[in-house]
Each structure stands twice: as structure tokens, then as C-alpha cells.
Design a protein around this motif. Structure first.
Motif, PDB file in Angstrom:
ATOM      1  N   GLU A 218       0.971  -1.248  -0.072  1.00  9.88           N
ATOM      2  CA  GLU A 218       0.012   0.137   0.139  1.00  9.88           C
ATOM      3  C   GLU A 218       0.810   1.279  -0.136  1.00  9.88           C
ATOM      4  OE1 GLU A 218      -2.323   0.219   3.712  1.00  9.88           O
ATOM      5  OE2 GLU A 218      -0.577   0.654   4.916  1.00  9.88           O
ATOM      6  N   ALA A 220       0.028   3.988   1.573  1.00 14.43           N
ATOM      7  CA  ALA A 220       0.148   4.895   2.616  1.00 14.43           C
ATOM      8  C   ALA A 220       1.030   4.779   3.633  1.00 14.43           C
ATOM      9  CB  ALA A 220      -1.166   4.323   3.770  1.00 14.43           C
ATOM     10  N   GLU A 252      -2.142 -11.465  -5.080  1.00 19.59           N
ATOM     11  CA  GLU A 252      -3.535 -11.933  -4.771  1.00 19.59           C
ATOM     12  C   GLU A 252      -3.553 -13.531  -5.091  1.00 19.59           C
ATOM     13  OE1 GLU A 252      -5.651 -10.088  -3.428  1.00 19.59           O
ATOM     14  OE2 GLU A 252      -5.104  -8.111  -3.996  1.00 19.59           O
ATOM     15  N   PHE A 260      -9.735  -5.542 -12.072  1.00 22.81           N
ATOM     16  CA  PHE A 260     -10.544  -5.180 -10.541  1.00 22.81           C
ATOM     17  C   PHE A 260      -9.555  -5.748  -9.434  1.00 22.81           C
ATOM     18  CE2 PHE A 260     -12.996  -6.620  -6.771  1.00 22.81           C
ATOM     19  CZ  PHE A 260     -13.415  -5.263  -6.746  1.00 22.81           C
ATOM     20  N   MET A 262      -5.507  -6.881  -9.058  1.00 23.95           N
ATOM     21  CA  MET A 262      -4.400  -6.890  -9.806  1.00 23.95           C
ATOM     22  C   MET A 262      -3.050  -7.489  -8.745  1.00 23.95           C
ATOM     23  SD  MET A 262      -4.964  -3.666 -12.198  1.00 23.95           S
ATOM     24  CE  MET A 262      -3.594  -3.727 -13.311  1.00 23.95           C
ATOM     25  N   GLU A 269      -4.088   7.612  -2.493  1.00 24.34           N
ATOM     26  CA  GLU A 269      -4.340   7.633  -0.972  1.00 24.34           C
ATOM     27  C   GLU A 269      -4.168   8.966  -0.709  1.00 24.34           C
ATOM     28  OE1 GLU A 269      -4.236   3.437   0.655  1.00 24.34           O
ATOM     29  OE2 GLU A 269      -2.064   4.011   0.592  1.00 24.34           O
ATOM     30  N   GLU A 332     -16.358  -3.214  -4.087  1.00 21.77           N
ATOM     31  CA  GLU A 332     -15.636  -2.065  -3.234  1.00 21.77           C
ATOM     32  C   GLU A 332     -14.771  -1.461  -4.343  1.00 21.77           C
ATOM     33  OE1 GLU A 332     -12.659  -3.268  -0.178  1.00 21.77           O
ATOM     34  OE2 GLU A 332     -11.657  -1.229  -0.589  1.00 21.77           O
ATOM     35  N   GLU A 334     -13.650   2.169  -3.235  1.00 23.64           N
ATOM     36  CA  GLU A 334     -12.518   2.856  -2.472  1.00 23.64           C
ATOM     37  C   GLU A 334     -12.999   2.692  -0.831  1.00 23.64           C
ATOM     38  OE1 GLU A 334     -13.007   7.142  -3.406  1.00 23.64           O
ATOM     39  OE2 GLU A 334     -11.869   7.813  -1.594  1.00 23.64           O
ATOM     40  N   ARG A 339      -8.305   5.626  11.089  1.00 27.06           N
ATOM     41  CA  ARG A 339      -7.297   4.598  11.559  1.00 27.06           C
ATOM     42  C   ARG A 339      -6.457   4.769  12.989  1.00 27.06           C
ATOM     43  NH1 ARG A 339      -4.442   1.897   6.566  1.00 27.06           N
ATOM     44  NH2 ARG A 339      -2.971   1.049   7.986  1.00 27.06           N
ATOM     45  N   ILE A 375      -8.182   4.929  -2.874  1.00 28.06           N
ATOM     46  CA  ILE A 375      -8.951   4.408  -4.022  1.00 28.06           C
ATOM     47  C   ILE A 375      -7.995   3.866  -5.031  1.00 28.06           C
ATOM     48  CG2 ILE A 375      -8.966   6.819  -4.883  1.00 28.06           C
ATOM     49  CD1 ILE A 375     -11.626   6.139  -6.559  1.00 28.06           C
ATOM     50  N   GLY A 376      -8.527   2.786  -5.379  1.00 31.79           N
ATOM     51  CA  GLY A 376      -7.487   1.982  -6.677  1.00 31.79           C
ATOM     52  C   GLY A 376      -7.764   2.731  -7.979  1.00 31.79           C
ATOM     53  N   ARG A 379      -9.351   0.425 -10.408  1.00 27.46           N
ATOM     54  CA  ARG A 379     -10.651   0.114 -10.025  1.00 27.46           C
ATOM     55  C   ARG A 379     -11.546   1.118 -10.659  1.00 27.46           C
ATOM     56  NH1 ARG A 379     -11.405  -3.404  -4.576  1.00 27.46           N
ATOM     57  NH2 ARG A 379      -9.972  -4.939  -5.502  1.00 27.46           N
TER      58      ARG A 379
HETATM   59  N1  GAP Z   1      -4.181   1.984   2.612  1.00 29.88           N
HETATM   60  C1  GAP Z   1      -5.511   1.300   2.901  1.00 29.88           C
HETATM   61  C2  GAP Z   1      -5.663   0.110   1.894  1.00 29.88           C
HETATM   62  O1  GAP Z   1      -4.712  -0.008   1.306  1.00 29.88           O
HETATM   63  P1  GAP Z   1      -7.381  -1.520   0.746  1.00 29.88           P
HETATM   64  O2  GAP Z   1      -8.739  -1.427   1.009  1.00 29.88           O
HETATM   65  O3  GAP Z   1      -6.559  -2.796   0.946  1.00 29.88           O
HETATM   66  O4  GAP Z   1      -6.639  -0.233   1.877  1.00 29.88           O
HETATM   67  C3  GAP Z   1      -7.640   0.306  -1.104  1.00 29.88           C
HETATM   68  O5  GAP Z   1      -6.943  -0.881  -0.536  1.00 29.88           O
HETATM   69  C4  GAP Z   1      -8.037   0.536  -2.366  1.00 29.88           C
HETATM   70  O6  GAP Z   1      -7.206  -0.037  -3.342  1.00 29.88           O
HETATM   71  C5  GAP Z   1      -9.171  -0.516  -2.628  1.00 29.88           C
HETATM   72  O7  GAP Z   1     -10.496   0.129  -2.364  1.00 29.88           O
HETATM   73  C6  GAP Z   1      -9.205  -0.767  -4.144  1.00 29.88           C
HETATM   74  O8  GAP Z   1      -9.602   0.113  -4.894  1.00 29.88           O
HETATM   75  C7  GAP Z   1      -7.752  -0.807  -4.403  1.00 29.88           C
HETATM   76  N2  GAP Z   1      -7.062  -2.234  -4.400  1.00 29.88           N
HETATM   77  C8  GAP Z   1      -6.681  -2.839  -3.273  1.00 29.88           C
HETATM   78  N3  GAP Z   1      -6.375  -4.190  -3.696  1.00 29.88           N
HETATM   79  C9  GAP Z   1      -6.331  -4.100  -5.143  1.00 29.88           C
HETATM   80  C10 GAP Z   1      -5.745  -4.946  -6.017  1.00 29.88           C
HETATM   81  N4  GAP Z   1      -5.413  -6.100  -6.124  1.00 29.88           N
HETATM   82  N5  GAP Z   1      -6.165  -4.718  -7.539  1.00 29.88           N
HETATM   83  C11 GAP Z   1      -6.633  -3.340  -7.784  1.00 29.88           C
HETATM   84  N6  GAP Z   1      -6.981  -2.417  -6.784  1.00 29.88           N
HETATM   85  C12 GAP Z   1      -6.838  -2.843  -5.453  1.00 29.88           C
END
Ligand code: GAP
Length: 514
Positions: A218, A220, A252, A260, A262, A269, A332, A334, A339, A375-376, A379
């Protein structure tokens, strides 16, 4: 085949055919859940980034942007909890040799129960018409209550077992529910195991001295560790935010549904640092602001919903997802999370450095609390692309494919099309491109009949087509065709810049969210 699947297949094939998205290293048969953005996809993606960045950094005096590195000190991920807990429960099917996320299998079982409940609701609605009272029906109908009650008890048992790391019970639950491999029907399962999602790599040239590090899962944490640097150098006072757009990597297990989910993706963020005790107020504020950002794009209010988390991660005191209606249902898009001071406190502990803020109003030092919006980017791309891709049957019964993207986000803002490839029309058209290319990404094309060229522009989402004909040379006017209405009008060449700007500028989009 289900209609939803058909729609989604079209989305994927259109993305490839028109240069938006390709499988990574496709000539070697691709790499699972890794994708490349083509010439049009890159433009669209950059425009989404621009919309997000401008809304965060340019419109907020108290938000600044950074660009942290993908590789970070390995202790970062111990402090953040990713080494210990960033894992998914895995189960393999011994017959099909396929691997699944155990929690997803159980959630899918519950989704089927919900479908049954919805079916009952739909039937009653049809039967009773206007007299139908949905709330009353949902709270009294025995079958709906049974389906919902069962879902709740399954999900809460799963949550409890996962929290206690009781993976044996997860397997037991799968067996008790009779869950089978969705593709083969086999119920021959292995034990459930935890699988860490971080990609590891090595830093350093020699094998002995190389350090194990991770590709960030991430963005963040790059913001958290830079909190004191940014706070001091930007001279920001709380509340203030740090925004970032960048790549994240997750190994993953169930990487499906195109872009969606990846293994390499991008996140946008923003961590908003606030005084303790005010976080829930800012959490509500950011929920509203982020929803407005989405709604300004005009994809329809009915296609978004909040999904508040009932079960919170140990570090959060409130969390919600903004879900979007993708071609495969509401999912999902966003996350918005309150936290607490978890991340900064953990980094203080592991680094031994103070990550505090002196609040002149309270006259005290403290670790700020954080509200995060995450938000991704991919996505968001999929949400836009899948929603905007439409097939329209025209009056003459022909079908046109149109990508009705919000004009500010379209890869090209206008296409210049000389009617014929002679008589000085290409030269005149090129003159227009050379004039406007400093302001807008322009497309130039002179091959094929004009109708065909219009359709190609519709398919990549170009909001305006400008056709140059013989009259243009005489009276300096051109034909302007609108992508959505297909209406054509004659306009003066000298007015093109103004007309295009009114249609595609970010100002109009951004002013909707203020
Ligand atoms: N820092 C918080 C965090 O990473 P998360 O819910 O794991 O939270 C945030 O991820 C956003 O990142 C998700 O809402 C999604 O849009 C995007 N996301 C997470 N994993 C993803 C993946 N494997 N492929 C594409 N987008 C992803």
C-alpha cells in the motif's frame, strides 16, 4: 451465459481492441493479473489521476502531495503489521488442484443466500404492487428472515475464527456448508493456511549480504514515515493531509475480474492528520467529499453505495467502502478509514523516533489521528470504462459503440478529420491541430470514409469531431459533431478553442465537488 458476463467480456475485448489495456508480456502468453495500459488507456488513466490530484492538492490549501519510493526499510512492514497479518486464508482443492480464498468461498455462499432473499422480495413486490411495504416484508417474512439470519451467523462465525486464527474451524465451516469447488463440484479440500500477500525481493549485490525487503503493498506507509518531514517543511498545522499516487503490489491468490484485482496496481491515497477526538467528524466529512467526487462524474447516484464495516480492523474506529455497480455487481471501489493513531504510534515504537505534533492551541504534544481515503486507480478506470461503454441502436437500426466518458477524462478532446485527402483540406486541418495541440490532446485522421472515422472516435470516447470540407477553405468554418448527441453544427474555426474548452475543462468538473 449470464448477461453480466457478456457485458464484462465486451468490456475486456473493447479495452484491448482500442488500445486501452493489454495483458502484460502478451507475446509470452501474459502474466496472471498483471496488465499494461496502451496508448488510449494511459491517457485516460492520467486524466483520472489529474482529477483526483487536483481535487485533493490543488483545491485544498491544507493538503500537500508527495511521491515516496516503492522500496522501504523492511521494519516499516513489521511496524505496520503487514509481516504478521497481511495474509489471506487459502484452501486448495485436491482434485482440481485449484487454489481459493477460504473466506471468499464462504462469502460467496452467503451472497447466494442473499440472492434467495432478494428473489422472495422481488416476488412479493410483483404480487403486491403499490401495496408492497419492503421494510415490513424484510422484517417479518419467515424465509427472508431465515436466509438473512443464516448469513449473519455464518459471517460472524467466520470473523471470529479468523480473528482467533482458528483455521481449522474455517475448514469445518466450508465442510458443514457443503461448499464445493465452483468449477468442478469437488468437495475434496486441503487444510486452510495463511498466505502472506507481500512480494519479497532482495536489496544488495551479494547473496550473503542481501537484505530481504518487500514491494510496498500500500502507498500509505510512505506517507506515515514521512509525516514529520512533510509537516515541518510544509509548515502545515493540523488538520492537514498528505496525498500520494503510486504503485502497490499484492500477491493476490484469487486474481480475477480483469483489472479489478491485480498483482501490480496503483493507489490514490490521502492521509488526513487530525487532533485526537476529532477524527470521527473528519471521517464523516471525507465520506461526503469523496462521494461528491464520484457523483460529479455523472455515472449515476444509483450506481454507488456506502458499505459501512461492522467488524472493524483492530486499529480502526470507523470504516466504510464506497461500492460501485461493476458489470459483476456492487463491489468495493474506495475505502475510507478512521485509523486512529495506530500507524504513527507503531512507527514511533519501532523506529524510536518521535512522530508527534505540537498543538499550539492545546499546548501539548501528541500523535495525530488519521482519516484515510484510499482508491484504486485501476478500479476507478474499470468503473468508468465499464459504465461508459455502450451499444446504441440508431434510427437506421445500425449499432454504434460509444464510450461516453466524462469529456474532461477522455483520451483525446477532439479529432480533426479532413473530408478528403486532397484539395488542401489536410493542410487546413493540420493547421487547426498545430494551433490547438498546445491546449488539448488532438487526434488527426484522414483515412477511411467520414462515417467510419466518427465511429472510431466514438469507440475511444472523443467528445468532439471537427470535419474540414471544401467550404472550410472559403469561409473558415468547420463541422462540429458531438459524440453523445451525434448532432452536427457549423462553427467558425477561430471559435474552436473556446468551444472545446467549455466542453472538456476540469473547472466544470471540479466546481461540482466544492
Ligand atoms: N491503505 C489502505 C488500503 O490499502 P485497501 O482496502 O487494501 O486499503 C484500498 O485498498 C483500495 O485499493 C481498494 O479500495 C481498491 O480500490 C484498491 N485495491 C486493493 N487491492 C487491489 C488489487 N489487488 N487490485 C486493484 N486494486 C486494488
Amino acid at each position: 451465459m449470464a448477461k453480466q458476463e457478456d457485458v464484462f467480456k465486451k468490456v475486456i475485448s473493447h479495452a484491448k481492441e482500442y488500445g486501452f489495456i493489454f495483458s502484460s508480456s502478451e507475446i509470452y502468453d501474459g502474466l496472471s493479473a498483471v496488465y499494461d495500459y496502451g496508448q488510449n488507456g494511459t491517457e485516460l488513466k492520467n486524466n483520472i489521476k489529474k482529477y483526483w490530484w487536483m481535487s485533493m492538492v490543488q483545491l485544498h490549501r491544507n493538503i500537500v502531495g508527495i511521491d515516496a519510493s516503492i522500496l522501504m526499510h523492511p521494519t516499516t512492514w513489521e511496524a505496520s503489521g503487514h509481516v504478521k497479518a497481511f495474509s489471506d486464508p487459502l484452501i486448495d482443492n485436491k482434485d482440481s488442484k485449484k487454489r481459493f480464498r477460504a473466506d471468499v468461498l464462504i462469502e460467496e455462499y452467503c451472497a447466494r443466500l442473499e440472492e434467495k432473499a432478494q428473489k422472495e422480495i422481488g416476488k412479493a413486490k410483483k404480487r403486491l404492487g403499490k401495496a408492497f411495504d419492503k421494510k415490513r416484508f424484510e422484517t417479518t417474512h419467515p424465509k427472508v428472515l431465515e436466509y438473512r439470519g443464516k448469513q449473519q451467523s455464518i459471517l460472524s462465525r467466520m470473523a471470529q475464527s479468523l480473528e482467533k486464527e482458528n483455521l481449522e474451524d474455517i475448514k469445518k465451516l466450508i465442510e458443514e456448508l457443503g461448499i464445493a469447488d465452483p468449477d468442478t463440484g469437488s468437495k475434496n479440500w486441503t487444510e486452510v493456511r495463511q498466505f502472506n500477500l507481500m512480494f519479497g525481493t532482495k536489496l544488495g549485490a551479494s547473496t550473503e549480504n542481501a537484505t530481504e525487503i518487500y514491494l510496498r503493498p500500500e502507498t500509505a506507509q510512505g506517507i506515515f514515515v514521512n509525516f514529520p518531514n512533510v509537516q515541518k517543511t510544509s509548515r502545515q498545522r493540523l488538520p492537514f493531509g498528505i496525498a500520494q499516487i503510486g504503485k502497490a503490489f499484492r500477491n493476490e491468490i484469487v486474481a480475477r475480474q480483469f483489472i479489478f484485482r491485480m498483482r501490480e496496481f496503483e493507489q490514490m491515497e490521502m492521509q488526513f492528520f487530525v487532533p485526537p477526538g476529532t477524527e470521527l467528524m473528519f471521517y464523516e466529512e471525507w465520506k461526503e467529499k469523496r462521494m461528491k467526487w464520484h457523483l460529479a462524474l455523472g455515472l449515476g447516484k444509483e450506481n454507488y453505495k456506502f458499505h459501512d464495516h461492522e467488524k472493524l480492523a483492530h486499529y480502526a474506529n470507523a470504516a466504510t467502502d464506497i461500492e460501485f455497480r461493476f458489470p459483476f455487481g456492487f463491489k468495493e471501489l474506495e475505502g475510507i478509514h478512521s485509523r486512529t493513531d495506530f500507524d504513527l504510534s507503531a512507527h514511533e515504537k519501532f523506529s524510536g523516533k518521535k512522530l508527534q505534533y505540537f498543538d499550539p492551541e492545546r499546548n501539548e504534544n501528541y500523535v495525530p489521528y488519521v482519516v484515510e481515503t484510499s482508491i484504486g486507480l485501476d478500479r476507478m478506470f474499470l468503473a468508468l470504462f465499464s459504465h461508459c461503454l455502450k451499444e446504441e441502436t440508431l434510427e437506421d437500426q445500425s449499432v454504434r459503440t460509444v464510450l461516453s466518458l466524462p469529456p474532461a477524462l477522455a483520451p483525446f478532446k477532439a479529432a480533426i478529420l479532413p473530408l478528403v485527402k486532397k484539395d488542401g483540406l489536410p493542410e487546413y486541418a493540420e493547421g487547426i491541430v498545430n494551433e490547438l495541440k498546445y491546449d488539448f490532446p488532438m487526434y488527426y485522421e484522414e483515412k477511411d470514409a467520414i462515417g467510419k472515422r466518427y465511429r472510431r472516435q466514438d469507440a475511444i470516447g472523443t467528445p468532439l469531431c471537427i470535419t474540414v470540407d471544401h467550404n472550410s477553405l472559403k469561409d473558415h468554418t468547420v463541422t462540429l459533431r458531438d459524440r453523445d448527441t451525434m448532432k452536427q453544427e457549423r462553427v467558425k474555426t477561430e471559435n474552436l478553442r473556446k468551444i472545446i474548452d467549455e466542453k472538456v475543462n476540469f473547472r466544470t468538473l471540479l466546481s461540482k465537488i466544492e
